[in-house]
Design a protein around this motif. Sequence first.
Motif, PDB file in Angstrom:
ATOM      1  N   ASN A   1      -9.589  -0.655   1.120  1.00 33.19           N
ATOM      2  CA  ASN A   1      -9.580  -0.568   2.509  1.00 33.19           C
ATOM      3  C   ASN A   1      -9.941  -1.637   3.620  1.00 33.19           C
ATOM      4  N   GLU A   2     -10.640  -2.582   3.163  1.00 34.07           N
ATOM      5  CA  GLU A   2     -10.646  -3.833   3.835  1.00 34.07           C
ATOM      6  C   GLU A   2      -9.240  -4.515   4.209  1.00 34.07           C
TER       7      GLU A   2
ATOM      8  N   HIS B   1       0.960  -1.181   0.001  1.00 27.53           N
ATOM      9  CA  HIS B   1       0.027  -0.127   0.106  1.00 27.53           C
ATOM     10  C   HIS B   1       0.770   1.116  -0.081  1.00 27.53           C
ATOM     11  N   SER B   2       0.486   2.033  -0.798  1.00 28.51           N
ATOM     12  CA  SER B   2       1.674   3.273  -1.096  1.00 28.51           C
ATOM     13  C   SER B   2       0.747   4.259  -1.950  1.00 28.51           C
ATOM     14  N   ALA B   3       1.450   5.295  -2.058  1.00 27.52           N
ATOM     15  CA  ALA B   3       1.055   6.696  -2.742  1.00 27.52           C
ATOM     16  C   ALA B   3       1.751   7.417  -3.241  1.00 27.52           C
TER      17      ALA B   3
ATOM     18  N   LEU C   1      -7.743  -5.406   7.351  1.00 29.93           N
ATOM     19  CA  LEU C   1      -7.233  -7.070   7.595  1.00 29.93           C
ATOM     20  C   LEU C   1      -5.792  -7.394   7.786  1.00 29.93           C
ATOM     21  N   THR C   2      -5.052  -6.429   7.177  1.00 35.43           N
ATOM     22  CA  THR C   2      -3.604  -6.737   7.434  1.00 35.43           C
ATOM     23  C   THR C   2      -2.923  -5.922   8.449  1.00 35.43           C
ATOM     24  N   ASN C   3      -3.866  -5.287   9.465  1.00 38.38           N
ATOM     25  CA  ASN C   3      -3.382  -4.419  10.602  1.00 38.38           C
ATOM     26  C   ASN C   3      -2.549  -3.344  10.148  1.00 38.38           C
ATOM     27  N   GLN C   4      -2.873  -2.763   9.050  1.00 40.90           N
ATOM     28  CA  GLN C   4      -2.126  -1.172   8.475  1.00 40.90           C
ATOM     29  C   GLN C   4      -2.634  -0.083   9.122  1.00 40.90           C
TER      30      GLN C   4
END
Length: 170
Positions: A126-127, A62-64, A131-134
Amino acid sequence: SSGINAEYGDTISIMKVFIVLALCAVASSANLRSLLDTTYTDVSGRSYTLSDFRGKYLALYHSASWCGPCRRFTPNLINAYNALLGRNFQVIWISKDRNSRDSDAFFKKMPWVRMSFNEGRGTRGNELFKLTNQRYIPAVTIVDPNFRIINDQARSDIERSGSRGFPWRD
């Protein structure tokens, strides 16, 4: 009955906890697989499905483009990815960009696949993030071939050990 409970009560309680934890892990694994069951594309536009990654460890990234730490970390992940080409490893990028134009421009630098911009920014992305605790980006979660999360904070491990640490177990 009360004699058994008195003698083995703590052991039975501990076993119940382990059973509940095992059931939660199975449910989490099934939910993760369901969330990942979509179509992905690479920079050339070629499409992939989850079955194309069967037997592989997955890095959910996950990044931007607007995120300075993301721009600094991405080359580290590219180096690890390139060193692991041909091994059982795949990165899936999940954009947290604010618009598809910025997302597309950032993705052009990446050698792996991505979830569509709308899915990454929408409910599916978003889920997965939850779910991956981020809590913040850049975030990397390592998922084993059985869809079990083995490291939900893999970014620092990748920065520290590069491809040598693969599969970066927690």
